[in-house]
Design an enzyme around this catalytic site. Structure first.
Site, PDB file in Angstrom:
ATOM      1  NE  ARG A   5      16.464   9.959  11.458  1.00 22.89           N
ATOM      2  CZ  ARG A   5      16.449  10.446  12.708  1.00 22.89           C
ATOM      3  NH1 ARG A   5      15.471  11.221  13.108  1.00 22.89           N
ATOM      4  NH2 ARG A   5      17.419  10.136  13.542  1.00 22.89           N
TER       5      ARG A   5
ATOM      6  CG  ASP B   4      -0.742   6.898  -5.938  1.00 23.12           C
ATOM      7  OD1 ASP B   4      -0.116   7.595  -6.761  1.00 23.12           O
ATOM      8  OD2 ASP B   4      -0.310   5.814  -5.487  1.00 23.12           O
TER       9      ASP B   4
ATOM     10  CE  LYS C  56       6.789   3.510 -10.070  1.00 21.34           C
ATOM     11  NZ  LYS C  56       5.534   3.261  -9.396  1.00 21.34           N
TER      12      LYS C  56
HETATM   13  C1  PLP Z   1       5.124   2.641  -8.210  1.00 20.85           C
HETATM   14  C2  PLP Z   1       3.914   3.125  -7.538  1.00 20.85           C
HETATM   15  C3  PLP Z   1       3.861   3.263  -6.149  1.00 20.85           C
HETATM   16  C4  PLP Z   1       5.025   2.865  -5.260  1.00 20.85           C
HETATM   17  O1  PLP Z   1       6.139   3.677  -5.460  1.00 20.85           O
HETATM   18  P1  PLP Z   1       7.659   3.167  -5.268  1.00 20.85           P
HETATM   19  O2  PLP Z   1       8.426   4.389  -5.597  1.00 20.85           O
HETATM   20  O3  PLP Z   1       7.873   2.040  -6.216  1.00 20.85           O
HETATM   21  O4  PLP Z   1       7.798   2.748  -3.854  1.00 20.85           O
HETATM   22  C5  PLP Z   1       2.700   3.754  -5.587  1.00 20.85           C
HETATM   23  N1  PLP Z   1       1.636   4.089  -6.342  1.00 20.85           N
HETATM   24  C6  PLP Z   1       1.654   3.963  -7.688  1.00 20.85           C
HETATM   25  C7  PLP Z   1       0.443   4.344  -8.473  1.00 20.85           C
HETATM   26  C8  PLP Z   1       2.780   3.470  -8.331  1.00 20.85           C
HETATM   27  O5  PLP Z   1       2.776   3.323  -9.659  1.00 20.85           O
END
Ligand code: PLP
Length: 377
Positions: free
Chosen positions: A46, A170, A195
Site C-alpha cells: 500500500r 485533469d 483512458k
Molecule cells: C474517465 C474520467 C475520469 C474518471 O476516471 P476513472 O478511471 O473512470 O475512475 C476522470 N476524468 C475524466 C476526464 C475522465 O474521462
C-alpha cells in the site's frame, strides 16, 4: 529526453540486475525487513511496490512533475486530491466536467464541508468571478468532457499564483504526450489512466502528478492512508500500454480529424465538437498550449430518436463508456456519464438528448466512415 523515448524506456534511472527489458511484476503484498529499523526501501505494497514505483516515475517524467502517484482509478485519484482541502474551503471547477467528478464534488466533497463553484473556466473573466476569499483550489478539465471547451492553462495558473490558490488540471483527454499542465504553471496534473495512458480498455487506473516536493509529501500521506493504490498487475498493464502512447495518439488523432471533418459535412449531423476543427472557438488556445487535438469528438444528431438509432446501427464503433483506447467507443452522455448531473445543468451545458460522444480508436479510417455512413442513413 524526448517524450516518445520516455514512453518506451520509462524511468530509465532504474537498473535491473537481471537485464530484463520489461519491468517485472512484484506480486507481493509485503516485504521482509532486514532488521529492526531497517528496510529495503519497501515495507508494504500500500505504501510502495517496485512495479508501481517504476510506473509512477515514468508518469512523473512524462508530465515533468516531481512525483506521480498511481491510484486504482481516476476517481480514486480525484477523491484523494480533494483530501488536500479543509471544511469551509471553496473550490472553483469547470462547469462542463466529467460526470463522475461532478457527482464526487456535489455529493461527497460538499458533505465534507467544501463548496464547489462551477464556472466557465475557458472564459478567464468567468473564472475570476468564481473566486472568493475562501477559494483554495481551482479544478480545470481541458478539453472538457463532453463539450470540448479548452481552458487557457497558463492564464488560469497566473491568476491562481497571484492568490496562492492550487491549480489542478485533469489532463485525461490529451495525455502528457500532447499537453503538460505543470509546464504551463499548474500545480497538479490528473489522469484517468483508464483512458489514453493504459490505452487498451483493459484496466482502470488514475494518477496525480505533483509539481513540488511539498505537494508530493501531502499526497503520498493521503495515498498510503486512504489506500486506493494501483495493484502491481494493473501497473504492469499501464506501463505496457504507455509504450505505444505516442503512436496511438498520433494515429487516433489523425483518424479523429478526418472523421470530424466528414461528420461536419453530413446533413444528419447538426453540430460537431472537435477541438481541431477550424470552427472550434478555442482552437488557437489549444494550438498554443497543446501539441495535438486528441481523438474525442462530440456531435449532435437531428433528434433524440436519431441519436438512439445511430447507437443501435453502428457495428464497428461500440456503444460503451470510456474513451482513449484502441477500440472506437461511442456513448450517450445524458444517459450514461452525465446521468447523475441535474437535467437543467446538462441542458445549459449542451448535454442534451441529441448529443453523442465518440472516442476514435485505431481502426482503419475508411471502415469508421463507412460505419457512420450506414448508421446515419
Ligand atoms: C474517465 C474520467 C475520469 C474518471 O476516471 P476513472 O478511471 O473512470 O475512475 C476522470 N476524468 C475524466 C476526464 C475522465 O474521462
Amino acid at each position: 529526453m524526448n517524450i516518445r523515448t520516455i514512453c518506451i524506456h520509462g524511468a530509465s534511472d532504474e537498473t535491473h540486475k537481471t537485464g530484463a527489458i520489461v519491468n517485472p511484476i512484484y506480486q507481493t503484498a509485503t516485504f521482509a525487513h532486514i532488521g529492526v529499523g531497517q528496510s529495503t526501501g519497501y515495507d508494504y505494497t500500500r505504501t510502495q511496490n517496485p512495479t508501481r514505483e517504476h510506473l509512477e516515475k515514468t508518469i512523473a517524467n512524462l508530465e515533468s512533475g516531481y512525483d506521480a502517484l498511481a491510484f486504482s482509478s481516476g476517481m480514486a485519484a480525484i477523491a484523494a486530491l480533494m483530501e488536500l482541502f479543509e471544511p469551509g474551503d471553496e473550490i472553483v471547477a469547470s462547469t462542463d466536467l466529467y460526470g463522475g467528478s461532478i457527482r464526487l464534488f456535489d455529493n461527497i466533497s460538499t458533505k465534507n464541508g467544501l463548496k464547489v463553484n462551477y464556472v466557465k473556466t475557458w472564459d478567464i473573466e468567468d473564472l475570476k468571478r468564481g473566486l472568493t476569499q475562501k477559494t483554495k483550489g481551482v479544478f480545470v478539465e481541458t478539453p472538457t468532457n463532453p463539450m470540448m471547451h479548452v481552458t487557457d492553462i497558463q492564464k488560469a495558473a497566473e491568476i491562481c499564483k497571484e492568490r496562492k490558490i492550487l491549480l489542478a488540471v485533469d489532463n485525461t483527454f490529451l495525455s502528457p504526450y500532447y499537453q503538460r499542465p505543470l509546464l504551463l504553471g499548474a500545480d497538479i496534473a490528473i489522469h484517468s489512466g483508464t483512458k489514453y495512458l493504459g490505452g487498451h480498455n483493459d484496466t482502470l487506473s488514475g494518477f496525480l502528478v505533483a509539481k513540488t516536493p511539498l505537494l508530493s509529501e501531502r499526497l503520498r500521506y493521503i495515498h498510503k492512508t486512504s489506500g486506493a493504490v494501483l495493484s502491481p498487475f494493473d501497473c504492469f498493464l499501464v506501463q505496457r500500454g504507455l509504450k505505444t502512447l505516442a503512436v496511438r495518439m498520433d494515429r487516433q488523432s489523425e483518424n479523429a480529424r478526418i472523421l470530424a471533418e466528414w461528420l461536419s459535412k453530413q446533413e444528419k449531423v447538426k453540430k460537431v465538437y472537435y477541438v481541431g476543427l477550424d470552427s472550434h472557438p478555442d482552437i488557437e488556445v489549444s494550438k498554443k498550449q497543446s501539441t495535438g487535438f486528441g481523438s474525442m469528438i462530440s456531435f449532435e444528431a437531428e433528434s433524440g430518436e436519431a441519436a438512439v438509432s445511430v447507437l443501435g446501427r453502428l457495428k464497428i464503433v461500440q456503444f460503451a463508456e470510456s474513451l482513449g483506447g484502441v477500440d472506437s467507443l461511442i456513448t450517450y452522455p445524458l444517459f450514461q456519464t452525465h446521468a447523475d448531473v441535474p437535467r437543467s445543468r446538462n441542458e445549459e451545458n449542451g448535454v442534451n438528448e441529441r448529443l453523442l460522444r465518440l472516442s476514435v480508436g485505431l481502426e482503419d479510417i475508411d471502415d469508421l466512415i463507412a460505419d457512420f455512413e450506414q448508421a446515419l442513413k
